[in-house]
Design a protein around this motif. Structure first.
Motif, PDB file in Angstrom:
ATOM      1  N   ASN A 197       0.820  -1.206   0.000  1.00  0.00           N
ATOM      2  CA  ASN A 197       0.000   0.000   0.000  1.00  0.00           C
ATOM      3  C   ASN A 197       0.855   1.257   0.000  1.00  0.00           C
ATOM      4  OD1 ASN A 197      -2.376  -1.460  -0.064  1.00  0.00           O
ATOM      5  ND2 ASN A 197      -2.621  -1.471   2.156  1.00  0.00           N
ATOM      6  N   LEU A 198       1.977   1.223   0.713  1.00  0.00           N
ATOM      7  CA  LEU A 198       2.886   2.370   0.705  1.00  0.00           C
ATOM      8  C   LEU A 198       3.481   2.564  -0.685  1.00  0.00           C
ATOM      9  CD1 LEU A 198       4.281   4.544   2.461  1.00  0.00           C
ATOM     10  CD2 LEU A 198       6.157   2.922   2.808  1.00  0.00           C
ATOM     11  N   TYR A 199       3.833   1.465  -1.324  1.00  0.00           N
ATOM     12  CA  TYR A 199       4.371   1.516  -2.693  1.00  0.00           C
ATOM     13  C   TYR A 199       3.324   2.054  -3.661  1.00  0.00           C
ATOM     14  CZ  TYR A 199       6.317  -0.259  -7.114  1.00  0.00           C
ATOM     15  OH  TYR A 199       6.798  -0.374  -8.400  1.00  0.00           O
ATOM     16  N   ARG A 200       2.094   1.597  -3.544  1.00  0.00           N
ATOM     17  CA  ARG A 200       1.020   2.061  -4.426  1.00  0.00           C
ATOM     18  C   ARG A 200       0.798   3.568  -4.266  1.00  0.00           C
ATOM     19  NH1 ARG A 200      -3.319  -2.368  -2.516  1.00  0.00           N
ATOM     20  NH2 ARG A 200      -4.662  -1.831  -4.289  1.00  0.00           N
ATOM     21  N   GLU A 201       0.837   4.032  -3.038  1.00  0.00           N
ATOM     22  CA  GLU A 201       0.663   5.466  -2.785  1.00  0.00           C
ATOM     23  C   GLU A 201       1.800   6.266  -3.414  1.00  0.00           C
ATOM     24  OE1 GLU A 201       0.377   8.572   1.010  1.00  0.00           O
ATOM     25  OE2 GLU A 201       0.354   6.412   1.356  1.00  0.00           O
ATOM     26  N   ALA A 202       3.028   5.747  -3.293  1.00  0.00           N
ATOM     27  CA  ALA A 202       4.183   6.437  -3.889  1.00  0.00           C
ATOM     28  C   ALA A 202       4.062   6.468  -5.409  1.00  0.00           C
ATOM     29  CB  ALA A 202       5.479   5.744  -3.463  1.00  0.00           C
ATOM     30  N   CYS A 203       3.587   5.373  -6.005  1.00  0.00           N
ATOM     31  CA  CYS A 203       3.391   5.337  -7.461  1.00  0.00           C
ATOM     32  C   CYS A 203       2.373   6.384  -7.891  1.00  0.00           C
ATOM     33  CB  CYS A 203       2.914   3.954  -7.900  1.00  0.00           C
ATOM     34  SG  CYS A 203       4.162   2.656  -7.801  1.00  0.00           S
ATOM     35  N   ALA A 204       1.272   6.473  -7.161  1.00  0.00           N
ATOM     36  CA  ALA A 204       0.205   7.420  -7.505  1.00  0.00           C
ATOM     37  C   ALA A 204       0.702   8.866  -7.433  1.00  0.00           C
ATOM     38  CB  ALA A 204      -0.987   7.221  -6.581  1.00  0.00           C
ATOM     39  N   ASN A 205       1.686   9.126  -6.584  1.00  0.00           N
ATOM     40  CA  ASN A 205       2.222  10.482  -6.418  1.00  0.00           C
ATOM     41  C   ASN A 205       3.458  10.745  -7.280  1.00  0.00           C
ATOM     42  OD1 ASN A 205       0.313  11.449  -4.501  1.00  0.00           O
ATOM     43  ND2 ASN A 205       1.334  10.261  -2.902  1.00  0.00           N
ATOM     44  N   GLY A 206       3.780   9.799  -8.191  1.00  0.00           N
ATOM     45  CA  GLY A 206       4.906   9.986  -9.096  1.00  0.00           C
ATOM     46  C   GLY A 206       6.267   9.847  -8.448  1.00  0.00           C
ATOM     47  N   LEU A 207       6.332   9.120  -7.333  1.00  0.00           N
ATOM     48  CA  LEU A 207       7.589   9.003  -6.586  1.00  0.00           C
ATOM     49  C   LEU A 207       8.352   7.715  -6.886  1.00  0.00           C
ATOM     50  CD1 LEU A 207       6.351  10.342  -3.125  1.00  0.00           C
ATOM     51  CD2 LEU A 207       7.500  11.598  -4.967  1.00  0.00           C
ATOM     52  N   VAL A 208       7.767   6.831  -7.680  1.00  0.00           N
ATOM     53  CA  VAL A 208       8.456   5.602  -8.104  1.00  0.00           C
ATOM     54  C   VAL A 208       8.839   5.784  -9.561  1.00  0.00           C
ATOM     55  CG1 VAL A 208       8.251   3.126  -8.468  1.00  0.00           C
ATOM     56  CG2 VAL A 208       7.202   4.175  -6.457  1.00  0.00           C
ATOM     57  N   THR A 221       0.874   1.583 -16.642  1.00  0.00           N
ATOM     58  CA  THR A 221       1.639   0.618 -15.839  1.00  0.00           C
ATOM     59  C   THR A 221       1.051   0.503 -14.443  1.00  0.00           C
ATOM     60  OG1 THR A 221       3.673   1.116 -17.059  1.00  0.00           O
ATOM     61  CG2 THR A 221       3.919   0.087 -14.901  1.00  0.00           C
ATOM     62  N   ILE A 222       0.681   1.633 -13.859  1.00  0.00           N
ATOM     63  CA  ILE A 222       0.091   1.628 -12.520  1.00  0.00           C
ATOM     64  C   ILE A 222      -1.225   0.851 -12.517  1.00  0.00           C
ATOM     65  CG2 ILE A 222      -0.914   3.087 -10.720  1.00  0.00           C
ATOM     66  CD1 ILE A 222       1.166   5.222 -11.475  1.00  0.00           C
ATOM     67  N   ARG A 223      -2.023   1.024 -13.583  1.00  0.00           N
ATOM     68  CA  ARG A 223      -3.296   0.291 -13.664  1.00  0.00           C
ATOM     69  C   ARG A 223      -3.062  -1.214 -13.750  1.00  0.00           C
ATOM     70  NH1 ARG A 223      -4.720   4.488 -17.199  1.00  0.00           N
ATOM     71  NH2 ARG A 223      -4.267   3.163 -19.013  1.00  0.00           N
ATOM     72  N   ARG A 224      -2.100  -1.616 -14.569  1.00  0.00           N
ATOM     73  CA  ARG A 224      -1.824  -3.056 -14.681  1.00  0.00           C
ATOM     74  C   ARG A 224      -1.305  -3.619 -13.361  1.00  0.00           C
ATOM     75  NH1 ARG A 224      -0.063  -1.482 -19.943  1.00  0.00           N
ATOM     76  NH2 ARG A 224       2.066  -1.202 -19.204  1.00  0.00           N
ATOM     77  N   GLY A 261      -4.027  -4.429 -10.719  1.00  0.00           N
ATOM     78  CA  GLY A 261      -4.663  -5.732 -10.837  1.00  0.00           C
ATOM     79  C   GLY A 261      -3.841  -6.825 -10.179  1.00  0.00           C
ATOM     80  N   ARG A 262      -2.517  -6.763 -10.355  1.00  0.00           N
ATOM     81  CA  ARG A 262      -1.653  -7.782  -9.739  1.00  0.00           C
ATOM     82  C   ARG A 262      -1.665  -7.678  -8.222  1.00  0.00           C
ATOM     83  NH1 ARG A 262       1.945  -5.713 -14.283  1.00  0.00           N
ATOM     84  NH2 ARG A 262       1.212  -6.998 -16.015  1.00  0.00           N
ATOM     85  N   PHE A 263      -1.723  -6.452  -7.709  1.00  0.00           N
ATOM     86  CA  PHE A 263      -1.837  -6.289  -6.260  1.00  0.00           C
ATOM     87  C   PHE A 263      -3.139  -6.903  -5.752  1.00  0.00           C
ATOM     88  CE2 PHE A 263       1.146  -2.531  -6.597  1.00  0.00           C
ATOM     89  CZ  PHE A 263       2.115  -3.064  -5.766  1.00  0.00           C
ATOM     90  N   ARG A 264      -4.227  -6.572  -6.409  1.00  0.00           N
ATOM     91  CA  ARG A 264      -5.554  -6.951  -5.917  1.00  0.00           C
ATOM     92  C   ARG A 264      -5.842  -8.430  -6.094  1.00  0.00           C
ATOM     93  NH1 ARG A 264      -9.264  -2.755  -8.959  1.00  0.00           N
ATOM     94  NH2 ARG A 264     -10.918  -4.046  -8.056  1.00  0.00           N
ATOM     95  N   TRP A 265      -5.312  -9.035  -7.169  1.00  0.00           N
ATOM     96  CA  TRP A 265      -5.685 -10.412  -7.488  1.00  0.00           C
ATOM     97  C   TRP A 265      -4.639 -11.444  -7.089  1.00  0.00           C
ATOM     98  CZ3 TRP A 265      -6.741  -8.105 -12.891  1.00  0.00           C
ATOM     99  CH2 TRP A 265      -7.928  -7.357 -12.849  1.00  0.00           C
TER     100      TRP A 265
END
Length: 227
Positions: A11-22, A33-36, A39-43
């Motif tokens: 979740n911390l990684y996902r938040e960083a991705c959403a804010n352009g920090l990764v 890429t974030i959208r794909r 799905g891997r996170f959720r499934w």
């Protein structure tokens, strides 16, 4: 805050991705890429590994995670307000899920939250990249088939598009989005949006006179797109 579980770090990684920090190659991850990855996170990642402690995930556990996805043990039906999606797993999903988990752990190492990456050295399924090219006879057969298709009423746009793919080895999306100004005869190639280099950066894909002449021959004077 102390991050103890895989889900918390994800979740911390996902938040960083959403804010352009990764970053990837010095650029924030693209929205596609974030959208794909979502799905891997959720499934896969969170359902199978989310509750496990970061320190307890071993190389052997990651290997089992990979194999379970390959064998379809994660199969499930996802219902949304608009559609039903069947998650089946498979080799590609397994490989990419391990790569994403590795990225999450690398992120955790940079943040000082973990001191090892259990994905290192895990054997994953090959990426399926093709090492196969058409030979002269096959090009001849393809050309004849496209001529016959035109005679039977197949759209000339479709036939020209297939022939251009065969001649240039471009990706489908590169050819779909090709504009006449991207055909650079002086440089001996076409300028396309290269995967992984951002949405607007063009790179030169060298090709010979035959594909360049083919592309120029199908471009009208006021045509916005080649196809």
């Amino acid at each position: 805050k102390t991050f103890k579980t895989v889900e918390e770090l994800c979740n911390l990684y996902r938040e960083a991705c959403a804010n352009g920090l990764v970053l990837y190659k010095g650029r924030p991850l693209k929205a596609s890429t974030i959208r794909r990855n979502e799905g891997r996170f959720r499934w896969h990642l969170i359902p199978q590994l989310g509750s496990e402690a970061l320190q307890d995930v071993t190389k052997a556990r990651v290997s089992k995670f990979h194999d379970d996805i390959c064998l379809g043990k994660c199969k499930q039906t996802i219902k949304t307000s608009k559609k039903v999606r069947l998650v089946t797993g498979g080799n590609g999903a397994a490989r990419k899920s391990v790569f994403l988990l590795s990225a999450v752990y690398r992120f955790g190492i940079k943040k000082g939250l973990i001191d090892f990456n259990p994905c290192l050295g895990v054997e994953v399924t090959p990426d399926g990249a093709k090492q196969r090219w058409l030979n002269f006879e096959e090009y001849e057969r393809l050309g004849s088939a496209l001529k016959e298709a035109r005679a039977l009423g197949v759209s000339s746009v479709v036939a020209n598009y297939i022939w251009a793919l065969a001649l240039t080895a471009c990706r489908r999306n590169e050819m779909v989005n090709l504009v006449p100004s991207s055909i650079d005869e002086k440089a001996g190639g076409i300028r396309t949006l290269m995967k992984g280099l951002g949405e607007k950066e063009l790179v030169l894909r060298p090709c010979g006179a035959i594909p360049l002449n083919h592309l120029k021959s199908i471009c009208g004077p006021d045509q916005e797109w080649v196809f």
